[in-house]
Design an enzyme around this catalytic site. Structure first.
Site, short mmCIF file in Angstrom:
data_model
loop_
_atom_site.label_atom_id
_atom_site.label_comp_id
_atom_site.label_asym_id
_atom_site.label_seq_id
_atom_site.Cartn_x
_atom_site.Cartn_y
_atom_site.Cartn_z
N ASP A 160 -9.94 22.63 71.45
CA ASP A 160 -8.95 22.41 72.52
C ASP A 160 -9.65 22.21 73.87
OD1 ASP A 160 -6.31 22.11 71.93
OD2 ASP A 160 -5.85 24.25 71.86
N GLN A 213 -2.40 28.37 69.27
CA GLN A 213 -1.23 27.69 69.82
C GLN A 213 -0.69 28.47 71.02
OE1 GLN A 213 0.05 24.64 68.72
NE2 GLN A 213 1.30 24.81 70.57
N LYS A 268 0.42 19.18 63.48
CA LYS A 268 -1.05 19.18 63.44
C LYS A 268 -1.54 19.28 62.00
CE LYS A 268 -1.34 21.07 68.08
NZ LYS A 268 -1.27 22.26 68.89
#
Ligand code: NAD
Length: 353
Positions: A180, A157, A113
């Site tokens: 997200d 994460q 990322k």
């Protein structure tokens, strides 16, 4: 990536050589969205299983949906947009990633990322916290990033260490920076008619974007999503419904899943079960989006394993009209969608058109 290795009963030649051959036979052309090159079949026949088996010839006939190529196009578009924004208003989008613990797979995802952000000109901030951090420490980082005007997207994460409450942590991210798309308000808006989420979860968004960029018309089709997780299956089903498909969800407690899957014009599979979907489960002409990433033992690989999807690819390409490979299908789209969500967030916050 999960650390468990599975054996698969779909004994077929390794993906790489077969896929390469399929790519040579069917060169990829990304169609403009208005062009519908894939004819979706209508109602399933009563003897669809027989038809599916009969349609499985020896030659591949499906288009390969090239997620790597589409993701590259999207990342190029984002790079251009980031530099236009920087020139016009002097703002650079920023993504903050919080990683707790030292899982190797999570560290790899975070590094990827970070690299993708750099390549697109997006600022990347990372907080690496030890496994034994407290929930409060993670919440402190989130609240700092919530307030930081240089941060336009915050990502925690997953999975988090088991002593942490994932819900508490995800709920603490301000909805305006929830790139997200896992905040219950964003998911709630996704589920409701006439409401717009600020962000849509990246992997399911990537699946729909692949269908869109390959000119697959979703409206009026029968779609089946395999898996109902909060991060992939459930939002994928909501998105397909928003696109006017008639959606069924197959999960681990579904009886006779193949009977349901065989009726689908579009299948999105996110079960995490290697080669579960066989060619005979697929309706001839269906479009197959394989989200699964499953490690299986492979003595021919230097790593000792290779990654395969939920769908038996070599069988699917003989009966479907289009299939995503694994790797190289949905995977690259997930990061592209994360960058897009971060850019869109910065544009929204700074009212930049
Ligand atoms: P998960 O374990 O949270 O959910 C799996 C879902 O599949 C569950 O809802 C379960 O009910 C269902 N399921 C399990 N076994 C089944 C079976 N035999 N038949 C029908 N349904 C079954 O997993 P997840 O996080 O949603 O991920 C699913 C897969 O997608 C995994 O392989 C994961 O690695 C992959 N994944 C890929 C990406 C990507 O970017 N390509 C992103 C996220 C997840």
């Amino acid at each position: 990536m999960a650390s468990t290795l599975f054996f698969t009963n779909c004994h077929l030649s390794p993906f790489s050589s077969t896929a390469a051959a399929a790519l040579r036979r069917h060169p990829i052309r990304v169609a403009p969205t208005s062009l519908r090159f894939l004819a979706l079949h209508s109602a399933p026949s009563q003897s669809s299983r027989v038809a599916a088996v009969a349609a499985m010839g020896t030659e591949a006939s499906a288009k390969v949906i090239d997620g790597k190529l589409v993701a590259k196009q999207i990342r190029d578009e984002i790079t251009a947009e980031v530099s236009r924004m920087k020139e016009a208003i002097g703002v650079v989008p920023g993504l903050a990633v919080i990683l707790v613990g030292d899982r190797k797979d999570s560290a790899t995802y975070v590094r990827n990322k970070q690299k993708a952000c750099e390549a697109a000109g997006i600022n990347s901030l990372e907080a690496f916290l030890p496994e034994d951090s407290t929930e409060e420490e993670v919440l402190n980082y989130i609240s700092g990033y919530n307030e930081d005007p240089s941060v336009h997207g915050i990502l925690v994460q997953l999975p988090l260490p088991s002593h942490m409450n994932e819900q508490n942590i995800l709920n603490a991210i301000t909805i305006e920076k929830d790139v997200d798309g896992f905040h219950p308000l964003n998911i709630g808006r996704l589920a409701m008619r006439d409401r717009e989420p600020l962000f849509v979860p990246c992997t399911p968004k990537g699946c729909i974007e692949l269908l869109r960029r390959y000119g697959v018309s979703i409206k009026g089709t029968r779609a089946v999503v395999i898996g109902r997780s909060n991060i992939v299956g459930m939002p994928a089903a909501l998105l397909l419904q928003r696109e006017d498909a008639t959606v069924s969800v197959v999960h681990s407690k579904t009886l006779n899943p193949e009977e349901i899957i065989r009726q689908a014009d579009i299948v999105i599979s996110a079960a995490g079960q290697p080669h579960m979907v066989r060619g005979s489960w697929i309706k001839p002409g269906a479009v197959i989006i394989d989200v699964g990433i499953n490690p299986v033992e492979d003595p021919n690989s230097t790593r000792g394993y290779r990654l395969i999807g939920d769908v038996c690819y070599e069988e699917a390409i003989k009966v479907a009209s289009a299939v995503t490979p694994v790797p190289g299908g949905v995977g690259p789209m997930t990061i592209a969608m994360l960058l897009q969500n971060t850019l869109n967030s910065a544009k929204r916050i700074h009212k930049f058109e």
